[in-house]
Scaffold this motif. Structure first.
Motif, PDB file in Angstrom:
ATOM      1  N   ALA A   7       0.817  -1.208   0.000  1.00 51.89           N
ATOM      2  CA  ALA A   7       0.000   0.000   0.000  1.00 51.89           C
ATOM      3  C   ALA A   7       0.856   1.266   0.000  1.00 51.89           C
ATOM      4  O   ALA A   7       0.556   2.228  -0.709  1.00 51.89           O
ATOM      5  CB  ALA A   7      -0.932   0.002   1.210  1.00 51.89           C
ATOM      6  N   ARG A   8       1.936   1.255   0.773  1.00 51.53           N
ATOM      7  CA  ARG A   8       2.749   2.476   0.913  1.00 51.53           C
ATOM      8  C   ARG A   8       4.148   2.376   0.328  1.00 51.53           C
ATOM      9  O   ARG A   8       4.856   3.385   0.262  1.00 51.53           O
ATOM     10  CB  ARG A   8       2.889   2.839   2.396  1.00 51.53           C
ATOM     11  CG  ARG A   8       1.575   3.088   3.098  1.00 51.53           C
ATOM     12  CD  ARG A   8       1.788   3.472   4.547  1.00 51.53           C
ATOM     13  NE  ARG A   8       2.408   2.368   5.289  1.00 51.53           N
ATOM     14  CZ  ARG A   8       2.977   2.493   6.471  1.00 51.53           C
ATOM     15  NH1 ARG A   8       3.039   3.675   7.064  1.00 51.53           N
ATOM     16  NH2 ARG A   8       3.507   1.447   7.099  1.00 51.53           N
ATOM     17  N   LEU A   9       4.546   1.177  -0.096  1.00 53.00           N
ATOM     18  CA  LEU A   9       5.941   0.967  -0.464  1.00 53.00           C
ATOM     19  C   LEU A   9       6.112   0.373  -1.850  1.00 53.00           C
ATOM     20  O   LEU A   9       5.300  -0.429  -2.305  1.00 53.00           O
ATOM     21  CB  LEU A   9       6.603   0.006   0.525  1.00 53.00           C
ATOM     22  CG  LEU A   9       6.610   0.393   1.984  1.00 53.00           C
ATOM     23  CD1 LEU A   9       7.144  -0.748   2.828  1.00 53.00           C
ATOM     24  CD2 LEU A   9       7.443   1.654   2.177  1.00 53.00           C
ATOM     25  N   ARG A  10       7.203   0.751  -2.454  1.00 50.81           N
ATOM     26  CA  ARG A  10       7.703   0.057  -3.630  1.00 50.81           C
ATOM     27  C   ARG A  10       8.981  -0.623  -3.171  1.00 50.81           C
ATOM     28  O   ARG A  10       9.890   0.021  -2.643  1.00 50.81           O
ATOM     29  CB  ARG A  10       8.000   1.024  -4.763  1.00 50.81           C
ATOM     30  CG  ARG A  10       8.502   0.312  -5.996  1.00 50.81           C
ATOM     31  CD  ARG A  10       8.472   1.216  -7.218  1.00 50.81           C
ATOM     32  NE  ARG A  10       8.725   0.402  -8.375  1.00 50.81           N
ATOM     33  CZ  ARG A  10       9.747   0.607  -9.207  1.00 50.81           C
ATOM     34  NH1 ARG A  10      10.562   1.612  -9.019  1.00 50.81           N
ATOM     35  NH2 ARG A  10       9.916  -0.187 -10.236  1.00 50.81           N
ATOM     36  N   LEU A  11       9.041  -1.925  -3.356  1.00 51.73           N
ATOM     37  CA  LEU A  11      10.198  -2.725  -2.973  1.00 51.73           C
ATOM     38  C   LEU A  11      10.860  -3.174  -4.266  1.00 51.73           C
ATOM     39  O   LEU A  11      10.208  -3.773  -5.112  1.00 51.73           O
ATOM     40  CB  LEU A  11       9.761  -3.942  -2.163  1.00 51.73           C
ATOM     41  CG  LEU A  11       8.798  -3.661  -1.012  1.00 51.73           C
ATOM     42  CD1 LEU A  11       8.233  -4.950  -0.457  1.00 51.73           C
ATOM     43  CD2 LEU A  11       9.491  -2.858   0.064  1.00 51.73           C
ATOM     44  N   ASP A  69       9.385   4.943  -0.381  1.00 54.81           N
ATOM     45  CA  ASP A  69       8.098   5.454   0.063  1.00 54.81           C
ATOM     46  C   ASP A  69       7.343   5.937  -1.172  1.00 54.81           C
ATOM     47  O   ASP A  69       7.835   6.797  -1.905  1.00 54.81           O
ATOM     48  CB  ASP A  69       8.320   6.597   1.057  1.00 54.81           C
ATOM     49  CG  ASP A  69       7.051   7.063   1.737  1.00 54.81           C
ATOM     50  OD1 ASP A  69       5.960   6.953   1.142  1.00 54.81           O
ATOM     51  OD2 ASP A  69       7.159   7.560   2.870  1.00 54.81           O
ATOM     52  N   LYS A  70       6.171   5.372  -1.444  1.00 57.46           N
ATOM     53  CA  LYS A  70       5.395   5.770  -2.619  1.00 57.46           C
ATOM     54  C   LYS A  70       4.981   7.239  -2.561  1.00 57.46           C
ATOM     55  O   LYS A  70       4.791   7.866  -3.599  1.00 57.46           O
ATOM     56  CB  LYS A  70       4.140   4.900  -2.756  1.00 57.46           C
ATOM     57  CG  LYS A  70       4.409   3.516  -3.271  1.00 57.46           C
ATOM     58  CD  LYS A  70       3.091   2.774  -3.429  1.00 57.46           C
ATOM     59  CE  LYS A  70       3.269   1.418  -4.039  1.00 57.46           C
ATOM     60  NZ  LYS A  70       1.973   0.709  -4.147  1.00 57.46           N
ATOM     61  N   GLU A  71       4.873   7.770  -1.357  1.00 59.13           N
ATOM     62  CA  GLU A  71       4.426   9.159  -1.208  1.00 59.13           C
ATOM     63  C   GLU A  71       5.422  10.154  -1.790  1.00 59.13           C
ATOM     64  O   GLU A  71       5.033  11.135  -2.404  1.00 59.13           O
ATOM     65  CB  GLU A  71       4.189   9.467   0.270  1.00 59.13           C
ATOM     66  CG  GLU A  71       3.458  10.762   0.511  1.00 59.13           C
ATOM     67  CD  GLU A  71       3.067  10.911   1.959  1.00 59.13           C
ATOM     68  OE1 GLU A  71       3.627  11.805   2.618  1.00 59.13           O
ATOM     69  OE2 GLU A  71       2.204  10.133   2.415  1.00 59.13           O
ATOM     70  N   PHE A  76      14.535   4.842   1.629  1.00 55.29           N
ATOM     71  CA  PHE A  76      14.762   5.066   3.055  1.00 55.29           C
ATOM     72  C   PHE A  76      15.232   3.823   3.792  1.00 55.29           C
ATOM     73  O   PHE A  76      15.345   3.825   5.014  1.00 55.29           O
ATOM     74  CB  PHE A  76      13.519   5.644   3.729  1.00 55.29           C
ATOM     75  CG  PHE A  76      12.354   4.706   3.813  1.00 55.29           C
ATOM     76  CD1 PHE A  76      12.185   3.881   4.927  1.00 55.29           C
ATOM     77  CD2 PHE A  76      11.427   4.633   2.789  1.00 55.29           C
ATOM     78  CE1 PHE A  76      11.108   3.012   5.019  1.00 55.29           C
ATOM     79  CE2 PHE A  76      10.356   3.769   2.867  1.00 55.29           C
ATOM     80  CZ  PHE A  76      10.199   2.955   3.986  1.00 55.29           C
ATOM     81  N   GLY A  77      15.567   2.764   3.067  1.00 61.28           N
ATOM     82  CA  GLY A  77      16.071   1.594   3.753  1.00 61.28           C
ATOM     83  C   GLY A  77      16.148   0.377   2.872  1.00 61.28           C
ATOM     84  O   GLY A  77      16.005   0.454   1.655  1.00 61.28           O
ATOM     85  N   MET A  78      16.374  -0.745   3.560  1.00 67.06           N
ATOM     86  CA  MET A  78      16.500  -2.031   2.894  1.00 67.06           C
ATOM     87  C   MET A  78      15.925  -3.104   3.800  1.00 67.06           C
ATOM     88  O   MET A  78      16.076  -3.051   5.021  1.00 67.06           O
ATOM     89  CB  MET A  78      17.982  -2.316   2.608  1.00 67.06           C
ATOM     90  CG  MET A  78      18.184  -3.448   1.650  1.00 67.06           C
ATOM     91  SD  MET A  78      19.895  -3.835   1.123  1.00 67.06           S
ATOM     92  CE  MET A  78      20.872  -2.467   1.524  1.00 67.06           C
TER      93      MET A  78
END
Length: 171
Positions: A7-11, A69-71, A76-78
């Motif tokens: 919902a909020r992330l692209r991995l 972060d899709k926003e 911001f991390g792994m």
């Protein structure tokens, strides 16, 4: 698997272009408060780790993923899974490291759930997942429990002073 979405992330699979931002996150002393033996203070040390991350993806088709972060499309991390051995058992090690400003917002849990679902399906649920952390790392331990992992005190200090292990159930 090169990309996954929540919902909020692209991995997505890391690329060499991600090196600088990921190095900054991993070299941040706030991210190493509970991992003093893991601090990658030089670019060369982190590059060796990063090369291993890229090689795992190439060999197995999965590994650690960059969290965006899709926003705001910011890295911001792994987080992800890589093969590890714990007392002669081949497991998938769940890893997570994010910038301090993004902690306690559920991002790690969201990313880890998605990655575990996809990778465990890909590997036919043949491996248990392990979270290896330090006994004093209460936030990481809480994350492991919130993801359904069980603490295994009989493994305390295996592989390093202060190490504790959490496993999911295989299958």
């Amino acid at each position: 698997m090169t990309t996954m979405d929540t919902a909020r992330l692209r991995l997505r699979k890391p690329e060499q272009e991600d090196f600088e931002v990921l190095y900054a996150i991993h070299a941040d002393p706030r991210n190493n408060r509970y991992n003093p033996g893991w601090i990658r203070t030089t670019r060369e040390d982190f590059q060796a780790f990063f090369d291993a991350v890229l090689a795992h993806h190439k060999q197995y088709g999965f590994g650690y993923y960059v969290l965006e972060d899709k926003e705001d499309s910011q890295v911001f991390g792994m987080s992800g899974l890589r093969f590890a051995t714990v007392k002669d058992e081949t497991c998938l090690n769940l890893y997570y490291r994010i910038t301090p400003s993004k902690t306690r917002q559920g991002f790690v849990k969201e990313a880890a759930r998605k990655i575990m679902d996809v990778v465990l399906d890909t590997t036919d649920h043949a491996y248990r997942v392990v979270v290896l952390t330090h006994e004093d790392n209460i936030p990481s331990r809480a994350t492991a429990v919130s993801l359904g992992f069980t603490y295994h005190p009989e493994l305390n200090d295996v592989g390093g002073q202060g190490n504790v292990y959490y496993f999911n159930d295989k299958g």
